[in-house]
Design a protein around this motif. Structure first.
Motif, PDB file in Angstrom:
ATOM      1  N   VAL A  10       0.837  -1.193   0.000  1.00  0.00           N
ATOM      2  CA  VAL A  10       0.000   0.000   0.000  1.00  0.00           C
ATOM      3  C   VAL A  10       0.873   1.245   0.000  1.00  0.00           C
ATOM      4  N   ARG A  68       2.496   1.742  -3.288  1.00  0.00           N
ATOM      5  CA  ARG A  68       1.605   2.274  -4.307  1.00  0.00           C
ATOM      6  C   ARG A  68       1.281   3.743  -4.067  1.00  0.00           C
ATOM      7  N   THR A  69       1.139   4.085  -2.797  1.00  0.00           N
ATOM      8  CA  THR A  69       0.898   5.495  -2.497  1.00  0.00           C
ATOM      9  C   THR A  69       2.064   6.335  -2.975  1.00  0.00           C
ATOM     10  N   ILE A  87     -10.120   5.999  -6.302  1.00  0.00           N
ATOM     11  CA  ILE A  87      -9.341   6.438  -5.146  1.00  0.00           C
ATOM     12  C   ILE A  87      -9.800   7.819  -4.672  1.00  0.00           C
ATOM     13  N   MET A 105      -4.035   9.169   1.460  1.00  0.00           N
ATOM     14  CA  MET A 105      -3.900   8.368   0.246  1.00  0.00           C
ATOM     15  C   MET A 105      -3.587   6.924   0.612  1.00  0.00           C
ATOM     16  N   GLU A 106      -2.707   6.744   1.590  1.00  0.00           N
ATOM     17  CA  GLU A 106      -2.370   5.388   2.043  1.00  0.00           C
ATOM     18  C   GLU A 106      -3.603   4.671   2.552  1.00  0.00           C
ATOM     19  N   TYR A 111      -5.853   3.631  -0.199  1.00  0.00           N
ATOM     20  CA  TYR A 111      -5.398   2.410  -0.869  1.00  0.00           C
ATOM     21  C   TYR A 111      -5.704   1.184  -0.019  1.00  0.00           C
ATOM     22  N   GLU A 112      -5.511   1.315   1.297  1.00  0.00           N
ATOM     23  CA  GLU A 112      -5.820   0.198   2.192  1.00  0.00           C
ATOM     24  C   GLU A 112      -7.283  -0.200   2.072  1.00  0.00           C
ATOM     25  N   ASP A 143      -7.994  -1.928  -1.120  1.00  0.00           N
ATOM     26  CA  ASP A 143      -7.523  -3.300  -1.002  1.00  0.00           C
ATOM     27  C   ASP A 143      -8.520  -4.125  -0.220  1.00  0.00           C
ATOM     28  N   SER A 181      -8.195  -3.363  -5.484  1.00  0.00           N
ATOM     29  CA  SER A 181      -6.841  -2.813  -5.508  1.00  0.00           C
ATOM     30  C   SER A 181      -6.384  -2.429  -6.910  1.00  0.00           C
ATOM     31  N   ARG A 217     -16.020   3.892   0.408  1.00  0.00           N
ATOM     32  CA  ARG A 217     -16.151   5.337   0.598  1.00  0.00           C
ATOM     33  C   ARG A 217     -16.811   5.641   1.939  1.00  0.00           C
TER      34      ARG A 217
END
Lengths: 407, 236
Positions: free
Chosen positions: A6, A9-10, B53, B86-87, B90-91, B94, B99, B121
Motif C-alpha cells: 500500500v 503504491r501510495t 481512489i 492516500m495510504e 489504498y488500504e 484493497d 486494488s 467510501r
C-alpha cells in the motif's frame, strides 16, 4: 506485505502525480517566458498592441476566478462583475484622496499604498462573497443564477445612488498607482497609465500568482470537496462534506480573485464610476470560461485570450479590411452594392456580442465541453447515459466527424 | 432520518450519547457522518466521473483538517495528511477488493465493484455505525453470497456496527443478530433470526393473508403485499 505494498503504491501515485505536475509546470513556465517576451517583440515589430493586452490579461484574471465558482464548484454565477466592482471601489476608497473614508481619517496611512490596498481589496471582496453567498447558496441552479444576476444589478446601483460616499455617477478619481520602483542609476519603473510595459508585467505577475493558487487549491481537500458537491450534492453531504460551507469557500475565493482584478484595474484606469461596469462583462467572462473549457484552467485561459483578443484587437483590426471590401463592393449591382455600402461604414466592434453568441452556440453544439475541455467536466455535462463516448475524447471527435461526413 | 436527510416530526434520536435529532430539529447529513454514522445508497450514488481512489478520499473529507491556505502554501502538515489519507484510501480499496482499479472512473466499474466502492467510501469516514441501504439490490445469488460473507467479515475486522435494510431473506437471516420487521411502516416483529422465522405475523406479511389462502391463490396475493424488512446487525 500488504501494508508495504500500500505504501509503495501510495508513493508511486505521488511520484506519478509529481511527474505530471512537473511536466505541467514546465509547459506553464515556457508559456510564461513566451508571454513575458512579448513586450520586446511588440516593440521590435511595432505592433503597438501592448495597451490592448492589458485588458485581456484582466479578463484572464477574472476568468480564472470565475472558473472556481462555475467550473470547479458548479455554481452558475452570472453576476460575477459585482465582485470586480467591489474590488475596484475598495481600492478607490482606500487610496484616493477624494475618498470619503480617507477624508474622514478612517484609513491608516500605510493602507493607502497601492500594494497594501490591493491585499485589503482582495480580502474585502472575499468577505462580500461570503455575505452574498451565505443567504443565497442554499439555492440551486437557476435560482442561484437569478440571485447573482440581481446582485450584480444592485451593486452598481448602490454605488450610483450612495453619492455621499461613492461620488455617485461621477465616481472617484485619483486612485493611487503603484509607487515607482527605483532602479540603479536615475531610472525607475513607473506605473502611469501610459507605461504599458510595467502594467503588463504587473498583471502577468498577478496572473501567475492566481494560476498558482487556483491550481493548488483544486488539487487539495477543498478541490475534491468542490468536485464532490458538483457531482452529487446529497451524496457529498452524506459522505461528510458540508455543502453550504464548501460552496461558500468557492464563492468567496472566486469573489476574492475578482476583487484582486478589480483593484488592479482601478489602479490602472485611476478612476472608477458605475457606468464602467456593465452587466455584459459578467456574461463576457462567463463565455470565456464556457468557450475555453469549463473546469480546465488552461482552457479557460485560452478562452480569455480568444474572446479578449477578439474583443480588444481583432474587432478593431478586422473592421479596416471589411470597410475596404465594402467600398469595392459599392459599385456592384443589386444587393451586393447595398451590402457593400453597409460594409463600408460598418464597425465590427458593434457586432461583438452577436459574434460571441454565435461562437458560443457553435461550441456548445460541436464541443459541449469547450474548446479545451476538462475530461471530467465534459463527461458530467454529457450525462451518464452514453458515457463511453467521452472515455476517449479525441477518438470520439474523429468518429463523430466521420459520421458527419457520411450524413 | 438517522442519516439526516429527512427531519423527524417528533421524538429523539441519540447516538453514542450525542443527539442526532430532537423534535423537528436534526443534524445535517454531513454532521451525522462526522458523528460517526456513514451510509451507502440503495441506488448507487458514487461520484461517477471521479476515480475510485478520489471517491474514497472524498469520503475522508470530514476526518481531514487542512484548510485552503495550507493547500496553497502546501505546508508540511498538509502534505503529510495527503500522504496518510492516500495510504488509507489504498488500504480501504484493497480491503474491499478493488486494488487494481484505483485510477478508474467510478462509472466504469462493474455493478458489484461500484457497490463495494460505495462501502469503501463510507468506511473512509471511520464510522462507528454503518448504514447499508439494500446492499444486495440487483445482485445475482452468487454476488449476494459473496457480499453477505463480506459484510460479516467486515463487522469483525473493523469493529463496526452495521444496520442494513434488505428484502433478501438469505442475506438477512444469514448475518443478523437482531431483526426488526416493518410492514407498511409499522413494526410487526423484533427479535433474533429464529424468533422472526417463527413469527406468524411475519410469515403472513411475507406470504400473504393466511398461508393456506396463499397456497391456494399463490400468484395473485404475494405481489399485492409490500413489505420492508429492517435488520440490525449489532456487534458481539
Amino acid at each position: 506485505m500488504a501494508v508495504s505494498s500500500v505504501q509503495a503504491r501510495t508513493e508511486a501515485f505521488f511520484a506519478e502525480r509529481k511527474a505530471e505536475s512537473n511536466d505541467r509546470l514546465r509547459k506553464v513556465l515556457i508559456g510564461i517566458v513566451v508571454v513575458s517576451l512579448y513586450p520586446i517583440l511588440d516593440q521590435w515589430l511595432g505592433f503597438g498592441l501592448l495597451g490592448s493586452l492589458i485588458p485581456i490579461l484582466m479578463y484572464a484574471l477574472l476568468a480564472m476566478g470565475l472558473n472556481i465558482v462555475v467550473g470547479y464548484a458548479g455554481l452558475l454565477d452570472i453576476g460575477y462583475v459585482a465582485f470586480f466592482i467591489i474590488g475596484a471601489y475598495a481600492q478607490a476608497f482606500l487610496t484616493s484622496p477624494n475618498s470619503f473614508f480617507i477624508r474622514q481619517g478612517l484609513v491608516p496611512g500605510f493602507v493607502q499604498n497601492f500594494w497594501v490596498a490591493m491585499l485589503f481589496s482582495w480580502v474585502l471582496a472575499a468577505i462580500f462573497g461570503v455575505l452574498i453567498g451565505a443567504p443565497t447558496l442554499r439555492l440551486r441552479g437557476d435560482y442561484l443564477a437569478i440571485v447573482t444576476l440581481g446582485f450584480s444589478e444592485i451593486v452598481p446601483d448602490f454605488f450610483t445612488n450612495a453619492a455621499g460616499i461613492t461620488g455617485g455617477p461621477r465616481g472617484i478619481g485619483q486612485i493611487a498607482k503603484p509607487p515607482a520602483i527605483p532602479l540603479p542609476g536615475d531610472r525607475s519603473i513607473s506605473f502611469s497609465s501610459t507605461d504599458h510595459v510595467s502594467w503588463f508585467y504587473l498583471l502577468l505577475a498577478v496572473g501567475v500568482l492566481t494560476l498558482f493558487m487556483v491550481t493548488r487549491l483544486y488539487d487539495s481537500r477543498m478541490g475534491r470537496a468542490w468536485q464532490a458537491i458538483r457531482e452529487d450534492e446529497i451524496a457529498a453531504a452524506s459522505m461528510g462534506i458540508p455543502p453550504v460551507s464548501t460552496k461558500l469557500w468557492a464563492f468567496a475565493l472566486g469573489a476574492s480573485f475578482a476583487g484582486f482584478a478589480g483593484s488592479v484595474y482601478s489602479g490602472y484606469v485611476q478612476s472608477v464610476y458605475p457606468d464602467q461596469f456593465q452587466f455584459s462583462l459578467s456574461i463576457l467572462v462567463l463565455s470565456m470560461v464556457i468557450l475555453g473549457g469549463i473546469g480546465n484552467i488552461y482552457g479557460v485561459l485560452a478562452g480569455a485570450l480568444i474572446i479578449g483578443s477578439f474583443d480588444r484587437i481583432l474587432a478593431v483590426k478586422l473592421t479596416i479590411p471589411l470597410n475596404a471590401l465594402g467600398r469595392q463592393m459599392e459599385s456592384w449591382p443589386g444587393i451586393f452594392g447595398d451590402l457593400g455600402s453597409f460594409f463600408a461604414t460598418h464597425s465590427l466592434t458593434a457586432d461583438r456580442f452577436l459574434i460571441f453568441g454565435l461562437a458560443l452556440v457553435l461550441v456548445m453544439i460541436l464541443r459541449p465541453g469547450g474548446l479545451f475541455p476538462s475530461k471530467q467536466r465534459a463527461a458530467e455535462m454529457k450525462g451518464d447515459d452514453d458515457n463511453f463516448e467521452f472515455d476517449d475524447y479525441e477518438t470520439n471527435q474523429t468518429v463523430r466527424s466521420a459520421r458527419r461526413k457520411e450524413a | 432520518m438517522i442519516a439526516g436527510i429527512y427531519r423527524p416530526t417528533r421524538g429523539e434520536i441519540l447516538f453514542n450519547g450525542e443527539t442526532i435529532a430532537r423534535g423537528s430539529k436534526s443534524l445535517g447529513p454531513h454532521q451525522v457522518t462526522k458523528a460517526g454514522i456513514a451510509r451507502t445508497f440503495q441506488n448507487i450514488r458514487l461520484f461517477s466521473n471521479v476515480s475510485a481512489i478520489d471517491n474514497v478520499l472524498m469520503g475522508m473529507h470530514c476526518r481531514m483538517h487542512s484548510l485552503p491556505w495550507h493547500a496553497i502554501v502546501r505546508s508540511k502538515s498538509q502534505r503529510e495528511e495527503e500522504f496518510r489519507s492516500m495510504e488509507r484510501a489504498y488500504e480501504l480499496l484493497d480491503y474491499v477488493g478493488l486494488s487494481g482499479t484505483a485510477r478508474v472512473a467510478a462509472k466504469n466499474l462493474s455493478y458489484g465493484d461500484q457497490r463495494r466502492l460505495e462501502i469503501a467510501r463510507a468506511l473512509a469516514s471511520d464510522p462507528k455505525l454503518l448504514l447499508l441501504d439494500e446492499p444486495a439490490a440487483g445482485m445475482n445469488p452468487r454476488e449476494t453470497a459473496t457480499l453477505t460473507e463480506f459484510i460479516s467479515t467486515m463487522r469483525t475486522d473493523l469493529d463496526v456496527t452495521i444496520l442494513l435494510i434488505e428484502h433478501d431473506m438469505k442475506v438477512v437471516m444469514g448475518i443478523s443478530d437482531h431483526i426488526a420487521v416493518l410492514d407498511h411502516g409499522v413494526k410487526i416483529a423484533d427479535g433474533s433470526p429464529e424468533e422472526i422465522r417463527e413469527n406468524p405475523q411475519v410469515i403472513e406479511a411475507y406470504l400473504g393473508a393466511g398461508s393456506a389462502e396463499v397456497i391456494a391463490r399463490l400468484s395473485g396475493e404475494s405481489t399485492a403485499v409490500a413489505q420492508e424488512v429492517s435488520t440490525d446487525v449489532s456487534n458481539g
